[in-house]
Design a protein around this motif. Sequence first.
Motif, PDB file in Angstrom:
ATOM      1  N   TRP B 180     101.902  39.995 -15.204  1.00 23.13           N
ATOM      2  CA  TRP B 180     101.381  40.660 -16.386  1.00 23.13           C
ATOM      3  C   TRP B 180     101.054  39.649 -17.477  1.00 23.13           C
ATOM      4  O   TRP B 180     100.048  39.773 -18.186  1.00 23.13           O
ATOM      5  CB  TRP B 180     102.378  41.711 -16.904  1.00 23.13           C
ATOM      6  CG  TRP B 180     101.658  42.761 -17.661  1.00 23.13           C
ATOM      7  CD1 TRP B 180     101.285  42.725 -18.969  1.00 23.13           C
ATOM      8  CD2 TRP B 180     101.160  43.986 -17.132  1.00 23.13           C
ATOM      9  NE1 TRP B 180     100.588  43.845 -19.290  1.00 23.13           N
ATOM     10  CE2 TRP B 180     100.493  44.648 -18.169  1.00 23.13           C
ATOM     11  CE3 TRP B 180     101.212  44.592 -15.880  1.00 23.13           C
ATOM     12  CZ2 TRP B 180      99.879  45.880 -18.003  1.00 23.13           C
ATOM     13  CZ3 TRP B 180     100.607  45.812 -15.719  1.00 23.13           C
ATOM     14  CH2 TRP B 180      99.951  46.443 -16.764  1.00 23.13           C
ATOM     15  N   THR B 181     101.890  38.652 -17.644  1.00 21.05           N
ATOM     16  CA  THR B 181     101.622  37.623 -18.645  1.00 21.05           C
ATOM     17  C   THR B 181     100.263  36.985 -18.369  1.00 21.05           C
ATOM     18  O   THR B 181      99.452  36.807 -19.267  1.00 21.05           O
ATOM     19  CB  THR B 181     102.713  36.535 -18.587  1.00 21.05           C
ATOM     20  OG1 THR B 181     103.959  37.173 -18.433  1.00 21.05           O
ATOM     21  CG2 THR B 181     102.724  35.698 -19.835  1.00 21.05           C
ATOM     22  N   GLY B 182     100.031  36.669 -17.108  1.00 22.90           N
ATOM     23  CA  GLY B 182      98.753  36.055 -16.762  1.00 22.90           C
ATOM     24  C   GLY B 182      97.585  36.989 -16.995  1.00 22.90           C
ATOM     25  O   GLY B 182      96.456  36.554 -17.227  1.00 22.90           O
ATOM     26  N   LEU B 183      97.857  38.279 -16.950  1.00 27.37           N
ATOM     27  CA  LEU B 183      96.776  39.253 -17.092  1.00 27.37           C
ATOM     28  C   LEU B 183      96.327  39.445 -18.537  1.00 27.37           C
ATOM     29  O   LEU B 183      95.224  39.937 -18.782  1.00 27.37           O
ATOM     30  CB  LEU B 183      97.228  40.603 -16.521  1.00 27.37           C
ATOM     31  CG  LEU B 183      97.032  40.810 -15.021  1.00 27.37           C
ATOM     32  CD1 LEU B 183      97.877  41.963 -14.530  1.00 27.37           C
ATOM     33  CD2 LEU B 183      95.566  41.080 -14.712  1.00 27.37           C
ATOM     34  N   MET B 189      89.698  40.333 -22.122  1.00 25.51           N
ATOM     35  CA  MET B 189      88.278  40.135 -21.819  1.00 25.51           C
ATOM     36  C   MET B 189      87.615  41.461 -21.466  1.00 25.51           C
ATOM     37  O   MET B 189      86.538  41.790 -21.967  1.00 25.51           O
ATOM     38  CB  MET B 189      88.169  39.124 -20.667  1.00 25.51           C
ATOM     39  CG  MET B 189      86.764  38.754 -20.243  1.00 25.51           C
ATOM     40  SD  MET B 189      86.059  39.889 -19.036  1.00 25.51           S
ATOM     41  CE  MET B 189      86.906  39.401 -17.541  1.00 25.51           C
ATOM     42  N   ILE B 190      88.275  42.271 -20.646  1.00 21.96           N
ATOM     43  CA  ILE B 190      87.727  43.569 -20.276  1.00 21.96           C
ATOM     44  C   ILE B 190      87.617  44.465 -21.526  1.00 21.96           C
ATOM     45  O   ILE B 190      86.614  45.129 -21.748  1.00 21.96           O
ATOM     46  CB  ILE B 190      88.617  44.266 -19.216  1.00 21.96           C
ATOM     47  CG1 ILE B 190      88.770  43.395 -17.969  1.00 21.96           C
ATOM     48  CG2 ILE B 190      88.061  45.643 -18.863  1.00 21.96           C
ATOM     49  CD1 ILE B 190      87.613  43.406 -17.032  1.00 21.96           C
ATOM     50  N   ARG B 191      88.669  44.430 -22.305  1.00 21.52           N
ATOM     51  CA  ARG B 191      88.681  45.231 -23.554  1.00 21.52           C
ATOM     52  C   ARG B 191      87.465  44.892 -24.416  1.00 21.52           C
ATOM     53  O   ARG B 191      86.810  45.766 -24.961  1.00 21.52           O
ATOM     54  CB  ARG B 191      89.980  44.913 -24.311  1.00 21.52           C
ATOM     55  CG  ARG B 191      90.074  45.494 -25.714  1.00 21.52           C
ATOM     56  CD  ARG B 191      91.160  44.782 -26.513  1.00 21.52           C
ATOM     57  NE  ARG B 191      90.798  43.393 -26.789  1.00 21.52           N
ATOM     58  CZ  ARG B 191      91.642  42.436 -27.170  1.00 21.52           C
ATOM     59  NH1 ARG B 191      92.916  42.704 -27.303  1.00 21.52           N
ATOM     60  NH2 ARG B 191      91.230  41.215 -27.394  1.00 21.52           N
ATOM     61  N   ASP B 192      87.164  43.591 -24.485  1.00 17.35           N
ATOM     62  CA  ASP B 192      86.065  43.176 -25.356  1.00 17.35           C
ATOM     63  C   ASP B 192      84.697  43.416 -24.726  1.00 17.35           C
ATOM     64  O   ASP B 192      83.691  43.421 -25.421  1.00 17.35           O
ATOM     65  CB  ASP B 192      86.215  41.696 -25.715  1.00 17.35           C
ATOM     66  CG  ASP B 192      87.494  41.451 -26.504  1.00 17.35           C
ATOM     67  OD1 ASP B 192      88.025  42.444 -27.043  1.00 17.35           O
ATOM     68  OD2 ASP B 192      87.946  40.303 -26.566  1.00 17.35           O
ATOM     69  N   ALA B 441      91.660  35.423 -12.036  1.00 22.48           N
ATOM     70  CA  ALA B 441      92.151  35.014 -13.350  1.00 22.48           C
ATOM     71  C   ALA B 441      91.034  34.238 -14.040  1.00 22.48           C
ATOM     72  O   ALA B 441      90.986  33.014 -13.988  1.00 22.48           O
ATOM     73  CB  ALA B 441      93.413  34.181 -13.201  1.00 22.48           C
ATOM     74  N   GLN B 442      90.135  35.003 -14.703  1.00 19.33           N
ATOM     75  CA  GLN B 442      88.942  34.353 -15.252  1.00 19.33           C
ATOM     76  C   GLN B 442      89.301  33.306 -16.306  1.00 19.33           C
ATOM     77  O   GLN B 442      88.654  32.275 -16.403  1.00 19.33           O
ATOM     78  CB  GLN B 442      87.970  35.398 -15.799  1.00 19.33           C
ATOM     79  CG  GLN B 442      88.549  36.407 -16.782  1.00 19.33           C
ATOM     80  CD  GLN B 442      88.498  35.944 -18.218  1.00 19.33           C
ATOM     81  OE1 GLN B 442      87.667  35.102 -18.556  1.00 19.33           O
ATOM     82  NE2 GLN B 442      89.378  36.460 -19.056  1.00 19.33           N
ATOM     83  N   ALA B 443      90.345  33.575 -17.089  1.00 13.99           N
ATOM     84  CA  ALA B 443      90.711  32.609 -18.129  1.00 13.99           C
ATOM     85  C   ALA B 443      91.092  31.268 -17.502  1.00 13.99           C
ATOM     86  O   ALA B 443      90.773  30.209 -18.030  1.00 13.99           O
ATOM     87  CB  ALA B 443      91.876  33.151 -18.953  1.00 13.99           C
ATOM     88  N   GLU B 444      91.755  31.330 -16.345  1.00  6.51           N
ATOM     89  CA  GLU B 444      92.155  30.089 -15.689  1.00  6.51           C
ATOM     90  C   GLU B 444      90.964  29.413 -15.033  1.00  6.51           C
ATOM     91  O   GLU B 444      90.817  28.192 -15.103  1.00  6.51           O
ATOM     92  CB  GLU B 444      93.225  30.392 -14.642  1.00  6.51           C
ATOM     93  CG  GLU B 444      94.559  30.744 -15.247  1.00  6.51           C
ATOM     94  CD  GLU B 444      95.688  30.509 -14.249  1.00  6.51           C
ATOM     95  OE1 GLU B 444      95.949  29.338 -13.951  1.00  6.51           O
ATOM     96  OE2 GLU B 444      96.275  31.491 -13.779  1.00  6.51           O
ATOM     97  N   VAL B 445      90.117  30.213 -14.388  1.00  4.74           N
ATOM     98  CA  VAL B 445      88.964  29.611 -13.713  1.00  4.74           C
ATOM     99  C   VAL B 445      88.083  28.899 -14.732  1.00  4.74           C
ATOM    100  O   VAL B 445      87.510  27.845 -14.459  1.00  4.74           O
ATOM    101  CB  VAL B 445      88.182  30.690 -12.934  1.00  4.74           C
ATOM    102  CG1 VAL B 445      86.878  30.133 -12.402  1.00  4.74           C
ATOM    103  CG2 VAL B 445      89.021  31.206 -11.786  1.00  4.74           C
TER     104      VAL B 445
END
Lengths: 457, 466
Positions: B180-183, B189-192, B441-445
């Motif tokens: 969940w932390t990673g999410l 991002m989805i929210r925005d 994990a788009q933020a990580e990619v």
Amino acid sequence: MYTLPSKLKLFSIILIVLGLVGITYGFLTTPKTVEDVKKIMAEQEAHHGEGHAVESHDEGHDASFVDEARGEEGYAEAAMEQAADTHAEGHSVSHEEHVLHQLQTRPWSATFVAAFFFMMIALGVLVFYAIQYAAQAGWSPVLYRIMEGITTYLLPGSVIVFLIVVFAGTHFYPWQDHDLVAGDKILQGKAGYLNFPFFVIRAVIYLLGWNLYRYFSRKNSLAQAETNNYGPYRKNFKASVLFLIFFIVTEATMSWDWFMSMTPHWYSTLFAWYIFASMFVSAITVIALVTIHLKNLGHIPFVSDKHLHDLAKFMFAFSIFWTYLWFGQFMLIWYANIPEEVTYFIIRIQEYKLLFFGMLILNFVMPILVLMNSDYKRIPWFVVIAAVFILVGHYIDIFLLVMPSTVGHNWGFGIPEIAAFLFFLGLFIFIVGAGLGKVSLRPKNDPFIKESENYHF
Amino acid sequence: MSSHYEAPIREPLVLGEKSYHDISVDVGAPVLGKANKSWWIVFTIALVAFLWGLGCIIYTISTGIGVWGLNKTIGWAWDITNFVWWVGIGHAGTLISAVLLLFRQKWRMAVNRSAEAMTIFAVVQAGLFPIIHMGRPWLAYWVLPIPNQFGSLWVNFNSPLLWDVFAISTYLSVSLVFWWTGLLPDFAMIRDRTTSPFQKKIYGILSFGWSGRVKDWQRFEEVSLVLAGLATPLVLSVHTIVSFDFATSVVPGWHSTIYPPYFVAGAIFSGFAMVQTLLIIMRKVSNLEAYITVLHIEYMNKVILLTGGIVTVAYITEYFIGWYSGVPYENYTYLSFGAATGPYWWAFWALIICNLIVPLSLWVKKLRRNIVWTFIVALIINIGMWFERFDIIVIDLSKDRLTSSWTMFQPTFVDIGTFMGTIGFFFVLFLLYARTFPVIAQAEVKTILKSSGESFKRLRAEHGDD
């Protein structure tokens, strides 16, 4: 170009000479006959006053450790047979003869513990090195020359170990005693594996496999520095993968051959990997120590404290891994408490209590406390402190693998043990120093070397 | 965390001319779009299987455990086999997210989210079995050391089955928190990106108001690292404790000290096979081929080779020591000459062929990079690892010390139905996840795009990399 500092060189030569004298002394002063043993025992008795300690040892023999542990509860006849090998000759020989044999074994064991300890460091470094290649590690190529320097010791070290295990005979391996096997059904059942010719053939295979990989990987690694294509690197990659496969199998059989068969009735499936963990953590620790040494002398400006940090992390992680395997083996045997298995730990806890549990503090508690903090892992003297704990701890670990199985309660830590340790320490420093000095410590043209030199996190 | 320089020899991890924006769009698409027909078909099948399994479970509990094929000799069979199988599958997720994080493997970033999801859903399935295999599952809360009115009657902490309770529940909760932390940044991002007010509301709640400030990121990374450091020993200890269920006993074949590391290696082996099975399909249907590349599949195949090799050495060790021990009972254990030729010979050889022989094909680079072949091998490994647990449990129990209690095991339709039900439940959860969660994990990619993206690597090759 590195040369072993002259003071260190002199120091190592002194260690070798002193060690050699001590080892010789150890072999020359073993009792020769049963009469000598009786004299020694009489002296000990006088020393101890009422002779309490000696007494309990004596009584322990016919009944064996299993009986002591199980008390009056009763035990299977088969279990008794199994347990009989804590003293190699079974019930057929007198107690004095048995003690004589153990006392004569002591210098052999003392030499073997130290010889194997330093050999396994070189071998462990070789495995670490192979893993770095196989994993295409981006941080460690700057350390390749250092690892290659340490593995120089593998050839002489493994030859010495080979000679010891081949010539130790019944000092270490009761199954090489034909009279004993003739009266022991369990050992007859194992004779397909535990027989002398096959034992030697296996040892030769290990020796060849390990040293050939060492030779070719070093050759390729040096060739890579001279060329602009990645041919030698690719060869080394393949060789490393093959070596790792070869190693995981031979490491297991080596452990069964050289250590487990010292108590040939006893068996544990985890045993081989447990020895590997000890080997691996000691090896990484020595890489860190040598790196710190070279860094202090200013030979490796391209190695940063980040690299040290990573090595220290590995020391930390594999100390825990070792403890995990130690616990796995100990707890399962303790929990199930099957007589033929539990003898292994009973003798170690009864006769070697301080070392047995002290080792856990050195190998587990101290590295955790010292190396938990991220900043400390970059401070050389902190890493050195942890390294001392780890290396002493794993020397004790090897000591506890060998001594209880070979000399039983007639162990000591005196001239033979110290001399053997000093001798191999001196030899190790001398040979590794020479190995490090042959070429430039900066590996060139490795595909990942630039990544490694720019490495930070 | 890691250096921005990358050796040119390394293959790119993100293919094509991707920008940061493209990553958000590609990862967001399955969540923001509508489900197609095939999703609904598969989902319905999974749901039916799940409901059937649920029926079997209710039938078992209301009628009694005797509706299973267990007998007085073999008290554990499909229940614990499935339990260990599911727990094992779950381990790859933590391995990918935690262990590979510690080893700074950048390729983990495209697969870790789904692997963790798989962990959690697999552990949920596993968690069912310890409850439903009880004779009196309504007293299950007695396994917890809660003060009570029986003179504060407590549990005995010496049983590995109790350790299981702690291991599995800790494992599930830590994995959940880690996941969940990673999410958080991805939900944000989805929210925005969403235009639907309903979705905005939901993802606003799920993302806990993540706004991506420097301080947040700093702590986010630190938490990830600490959790990875904790999850690694956890993942080792959980399957170790599962292995203790057998290894602490005195049953021949079960009592073996190699079990702790061997079970862990087997868990990673089977877990990675399951990740392959799922991701090979997912990259296709969700159009994520640019992120989950052939290279990722090859790397996972290498992990399968490594852990499969470790498992093989453990098999050889078990077989050898079984002979070496000289104990006659050892000839009826799951890895013995007796098992290979006895009534369960088919289970023995299924294990050898599926886990030992077929995976050897992955040593060939062509096959390792062949997606179809990988998919087949992964399925075979999943079957093989089920047989490994079945063999350990059933073969070892079927011929124990007293010949008078030797017997065979026959599963009933309830055994099979329950297992099918958990597979259905797993896919229900996974399919729902794939439609509602950012599966990569788009933020990580995004953090590796400039060092490991194909177009950026090309730019560096053209203009020099200094």
